[in-house]
Design a protein around this motif. Sequence first.
Motif, PDB file in Angstrom:
ATOM      1  N   ASP A  68       0.923  -1.328   0.230  1.00  0.00           N
ATOM      2  CA  ASP A  68       0.015   0.028  -0.382  1.00  0.00           C
ATOM      3  C   ASP A  68       0.790   0.892   0.207  1.00  0.00           C
ATOM      4  O   ASP A  68       1.879   1.186   0.518  1.00  0.00           O
ATOM      5  CB  ASP A  68      -1.052  -0.138   1.253  1.00  0.00           C
ATOM      6  CG  ASP A  68      -2.752   0.826   1.235  1.00  0.00           C
ATOM      7  OD1 ASP A  68      -2.344   1.545  -0.362  1.00  0.00           O
ATOM      8  OD2 ASP A  68      -2.778   0.700   2.115  1.00  0.00           O
ATOM      9  N   GLY A  69       0.405   2.400  -0.252  1.00  0.00           N
ATOM     10  CA  GLY A  69       1.025   4.106  -0.314  1.00  0.00           C
ATOM     11  C   GLY A  69       0.061   4.918   0.321  1.00  0.00           C
ATOM     12  O   GLY A  69      -0.891   4.730   0.144  1.00  0.00           O
ATOM     13  N   LEU A  70       1.261   5.751   0.858  1.00  0.00           N
ATOM     14  CA  LEU A  70       0.198   6.827   1.731  1.00  0.00           C
ATOM     15  C   LEU A  70       1.239   7.902   0.724  1.00  0.00           C
ATOM     16  O   LEU A  70       2.067   8.086   0.741  1.00  0.00           O
ATOM     17  CB  LEU A  70       1.090   6.112   3.140  1.00  0.00           C
ATOM     18  CG  LEU A  70       0.494   7.854   3.642  1.00  0.00           C
ATOM     19  CD1 LEU A  70      -0.926   7.851   4.127  1.00  0.00           C
ATOM     20  CD2 LEU A  70       0.816   8.023   5.962  1.00  0.00           C
ATOM     21  N   GLU A  77       5.779  12.903  -2.567  1.00  0.00           N
ATOM     22  CA  GLU A  77       5.613  11.418  -2.918  1.00  0.00           C
ATOM     23  C   GLU A  77       5.453  10.790  -1.929  1.00  0.00           C
ATOM     24  O   GLU A  77       4.310  10.947  -1.124  1.00  0.00           O
ATOM     25  CB  GLU A  77       7.265  11.455  -2.659  1.00  0.00           C
ATOM     26  CG  GLU A  77       8.381  11.886  -3.300  1.00  0.00           C
ATOM     27  CD  GLU A  77       9.588  11.997  -3.430  1.00  0.00           C
ATOM     28  OE1 GLU A  77       9.871  11.371  -2.038  1.00  0.00           O
ATOM     29  OE2 GLU A  77      10.685  12.373  -4.030  1.00  0.00           O
ATOM     30  N   VAL A  78       4.838   9.341  -2.474  1.00  0.00           N
ATOM     31  CA  VAL A  78       4.007   8.819  -2.305  1.00  0.00           C
ATOM     32  C   VAL A  78       5.090   7.322  -1.306  1.00  0.00           C
ATOM     33  O   VAL A  78       5.864   7.295  -1.939  1.00  0.00           O
ATOM     34  CB  VAL A  78       3.322   7.662  -3.128  1.00  0.00           C
ATOM     35  CG1 VAL A  78       2.330   6.856  -2.765  1.00  0.00           C
ATOM     36  CG2 VAL A  78       2.241   8.800  -3.822  1.00  0.00           C
ATOM     37  N   ALA A  89       6.161  -8.201   9.412  1.00  0.00           N
ATOM     38  CA  ALA A  89       7.653  -7.704   9.440  1.00  0.00           C
ATOM     39  C   ALA A  89       8.337  -6.710   8.148  1.00  0.00           C
ATOM     40  O   ALA A  89       6.990  -7.013   6.933  1.00  0.00           O
ATOM     41  CB  ALA A  89       8.764  -9.093   8.504  1.00  0.00           C
ATOM     42  N   VAL A  90       8.222  -5.364   8.341  1.00  0.00           N
ATOM     43  CA  VAL A  90       8.657  -4.541   6.972  1.00  0.00           C
ATOM     44  C   VAL A  90       9.501  -5.185   6.298  1.00  0.00           C
ATOM     45  O   VAL A  90      10.586  -4.611   6.264  1.00  0.00           O
ATOM     46  CB  VAL A  90       8.213  -2.885   7.341  1.00  0.00           C
ATOM     47  CG1 VAL A  90       8.923  -1.633   6.087  1.00  0.00           C
ATOM     48  CG2 VAL A  90       7.411  -2.801   8.462  1.00  0.00           C
ATOM     49  N   LEU A  91       9.050  -5.243   4.767  1.00  0.00           N
ATOM     50  CA  LEU A  91      10.069  -6.177   3.767  1.00  0.00           C
ATOM     51  C   LEU A  91      11.413  -4.405   3.111  1.00  0.00           C
ATOM     52  O   LEU A  91      12.072  -4.904   2.830  1.00  0.00           O
ATOM     53  CB  LEU A  91       9.698  -7.064   2.979  1.00  0.00           C
ATOM     54  CG  LEU A  91       8.101  -7.854   3.678  1.00  0.00           C
ATOM     55  CD1 LEU A  91       8.083  -9.118   2.786  1.00  0.00           C
ATOM     56  CD2 LEU A  91       9.467  -8.710   4.508  1.00  0.00           C
ATOM     57  N   LEU A  92       9.802  -4.076   3.045  1.00  0.00           N
ATOM     58  CA  LEU A  92      10.728  -2.364   2.235  1.00  0.00           C
ATOM     59  C   LEU A  92       9.605  -0.793   1.737  1.00  0.00           C
ATOM     60  O   LEU A  92       8.432  -1.338   1.568  1.00  0.00           O
ATOM     61  CB  LEU A  92      10.835  -3.096   0.307  1.00  0.00           C
ATOM     62  CG  LEU A  92      11.317  -1.865  -0.363  1.00  0.00           C
ATOM     63  CD1 LEU A  92      11.818  -2.899  -1.037  1.00  0.00           C
ATOM     64  CD2 LEU A  92      10.410  -1.156  -0.921  1.00  0.00           C
ATOM     65  N   ALA A  93      10.053  -0.502   2.279  1.00  0.00           N
ATOM     66  CA  ALA A  93       9.573   1.494   2.411  1.00  0.00           C
ATOM     67  C   ALA A  93      10.459   1.815   1.068  1.00  0.00           C
ATOM     68  O   ALA A  93      11.588   2.026   1.744  1.00  0.00           O
ATOM     69  CB  ALA A  93       9.653   1.821   3.542  1.00  0.00           C
ATOM     70  N   ARG A  94       9.626   2.815   0.703  1.00  0.00           N
ATOM     71  CA  ARG A  94      10.622   3.758  -0.114  1.00  0.00           C
ATOM     72  C   ARG A  94       9.462   5.176  -0.762  1.00  0.00           C
ATOM     73  O   ARG A  94       8.057   4.354  -1.220  1.00  0.00           O
ATOM     74  CB  ARG A  94      10.788   2.921  -2.199  1.00  0.00           C
ATOM     75  CG  ARG A  94      12.076   3.752  -2.256  1.00  0.00           C
ATOM     76  CD  ARG A  94      12.790   2.395  -3.046  1.00  0.00           C
ATOM     77  NE  ARG A  94      13.414   1.982  -2.583  1.00  0.00           N
ATOM     78  CZ  ARG A  94      14.171   0.519  -3.011  1.00  0.00           C
ATOM     79  NH1 ARG A  94      13.594   0.491  -4.251  1.00  0.00           N
ATOM     80  NH2 ARG A  94      14.665  -0.090  -2.823  1.00  0.00           N
ATOM     81  N   SER A  95       9.783   5.996  -0.717  1.00  0.00           N
ATOM     82  CA  SER A  95       9.426   7.164  -1.839  1.00  0.00           C
ATOM     83  C   SER A  95       9.327   6.772  -3.393  1.00  0.00           C
ATOM     84  O   SER A  95      10.133   6.695  -3.249  1.00  0.00           O
ATOM     85  CB  SER A  95       9.318   8.848  -1.081  1.00  0.00           C
ATOM     86  OG  SER A  95       9.335   7.920   0.468  1.00  0.00           O
ATOM     87  N   LEU A  96       8.344   6.764  -3.892  1.00  0.00           N
ATOM     88  CA  LEU A  96       8.723   7.035  -5.317  1.00  0.00           C
ATOM     89  C   LEU A  96       7.388   8.446  -5.688  1.00  0.00           C
ATOM     90  O   LEU A  96       6.831   9.169  -4.677  1.00  0.00           O
ATOM     91  CB  LEU A  96       7.380   5.437  -6.154  1.00  0.00           C
ATOM     92  CG  LEU A  96       8.097   4.423  -5.818  1.00  0.00           C
ATOM     93  CD1 LEU A  96       7.773   3.680  -5.893  1.00  0.00           C
ATOM     94  CD2 LEU A  96       9.572   4.649  -6.344  1.00  0.00           C
ATOM     95  N   ASP A 103       6.595   1.717 -11.859  1.00  0.00           N
ATOM     96  CA  ASP A 103       7.386   2.427 -11.140  1.00  0.00           C
ATOM     97  C   ASP A 103       7.253   1.291  -9.690  1.00  0.00           C
ATOM     98  O   ASP A 103       8.236   1.102  -9.349  1.00  0.00           O
ATOM     99  CB  ASP A 103       6.828   3.523  -9.934  1.00  0.00           C
ATOM    100  CG  ASP A 103       6.980   4.391 -11.318  1.00  0.00           C
ATOM    101  OD1 ASP A 103       7.726   4.527 -11.931  1.00  0.00           O
ATOM    102  OD2 ASP A 103       6.057   5.715 -11.519  1.00  0.00           O
ATOM    103  N   LEU A 104       5.542   0.762  -9.799  1.00  0.00           N
ATOM    104  CA  LEU A 104       5.967  -0.209  -8.141  1.00  0.00           C
ATOM    105  C   LEU A 104       6.205  -2.263  -8.691  1.00  0.00           C
ATOM    106  O   LEU A 104       6.843  -2.437  -7.867  1.00  0.00           O
ATOM    107  CB  LEU A 104       4.168  -0.568  -8.588  1.00  0.00           C
ATOM    108  CG  LEU A 104       3.464   0.634  -7.531  1.00  0.00           C
ATOM    109  CD1 LEU A 104       2.002   0.416  -7.810  1.00  0.00           C
ATOM    110  CD2 LEU A 104       4.207   0.471  -6.415  1.00  0.00           C
ATOM    111  N   GLU A 105       5.967  -2.665 -10.449  1.00  0.00           N
ATOM    112  CA  GLU A 105       7.322  -3.158 -10.809  1.00  0.00           C
ATOM    113  C   GLU A 105       8.247  -3.761 -10.352  1.00  0.00           C
ATOM    114  O   GLU A 105       8.241  -4.853  -9.934  1.00  0.00           O
ATOM    115  CB  GLU A 105       6.659  -3.291 -12.262  1.00  0.00           C
ATOM    116  CG  GLU A 105       7.173  -4.613 -12.529  1.00  0.00           C
ATOM    117  CD  GLU A 105       7.565  -4.733 -14.436  1.00  0.00           C
ATOM    118  OE1 GLU A 105       7.275  -5.438 -15.048  1.00  0.00           O
ATOM    119  OE2 GLU A 105       6.282  -4.114 -14.625  1.00  0.00           O
ATOM    120  N   PRO A 106       9.261  -2.682 -10.415  1.00  0.00           N
ATOM    121  CA  PRO A 106      10.537  -3.180 -10.768  1.00  0.00           C
ATOM    122  C   PRO A 106      10.368  -3.477  -8.623  1.00  0.00           C
ATOM    123  O   PRO A 106      11.728  -3.649  -7.929  1.00  0.00           O
ATOM    124  CB  PRO A 106      11.241  -1.831 -10.328  1.00  0.00           C
ATOM    125  CG  PRO A 106      10.258  -1.325 -11.074  1.00  0.00           C
ATOM    126  CD  PRO A 106       9.109  -1.585 -10.772  1.00  0.00           C
TER     127      PRO A 106
END
Length: 249
Positions: A68-70, A77-78, A89-96, A103-106
Amino acid sequence: LAGVLRHREHRSVPEIHAILRGRGLDISERSVTNLLDRYDELLATGLTGARRLRRLLKPQGGVILALDGLQPDVGHEVLWVVRDCLSGAVLLARSLLSGRGEDLEPLLCEVAAAVGVPVLGVVSDGQTSIRRAVERALPGVPHQLCQFHFLREAAHPVFEADRHAKVVLKARVRGVRPVERSLEGRDDTAAEVARGYCAALRSAITDDGRPPLAASGLKLKSRLEAVADSLDRVAEKGGPRRRWRGSAP
């Protein structure tokens, strides 16, 4: 912003709190501390790399991804977060800059390569870009839309009816404050008992449930009935039993 102020500018919690309040945000210092704790968790996820994730996830043999995105402000940025539903567990967090499927596929490919175990499924809302990204990045992996979103939509008519019932119930128990005023200056047993019932009514009225899993109106009805039952038990024996529930709509 809280994380940047803490780690880049070395601001204290009270200073961050003052800065956020200066921006017109109604927030407590405790909430600032909670924000910093969450930021540190996300930061640790980015710094510790795939080795920690593989060691954590190997015993369970697979992951179910939640994505999900915020977007804090329009035009900014989201923040996209991918977590494992099984371990939490949080596996990844990144601003796009956007939430496009391209953008989400990679992002999903990176997570799938980092966890070291099979991706058993994906859970998300119904955003089209997410659905397309999952289809391309994780072909053949089951993708289920979030159960909470389904439940919330299905429960909407019930929620509206429950909310109306709560309004009606609250209207029937008004007048607590005048009773409390009439007891001011008294310290006898009867006054203490009456104050206790007033407090119970106030608590019942303000204790909301979280829809769709907790119906506020039904919760209020149950608590008011408990108060009414208690009043019945302390009523004079053989006297008239005025039951609240009997007059309820």
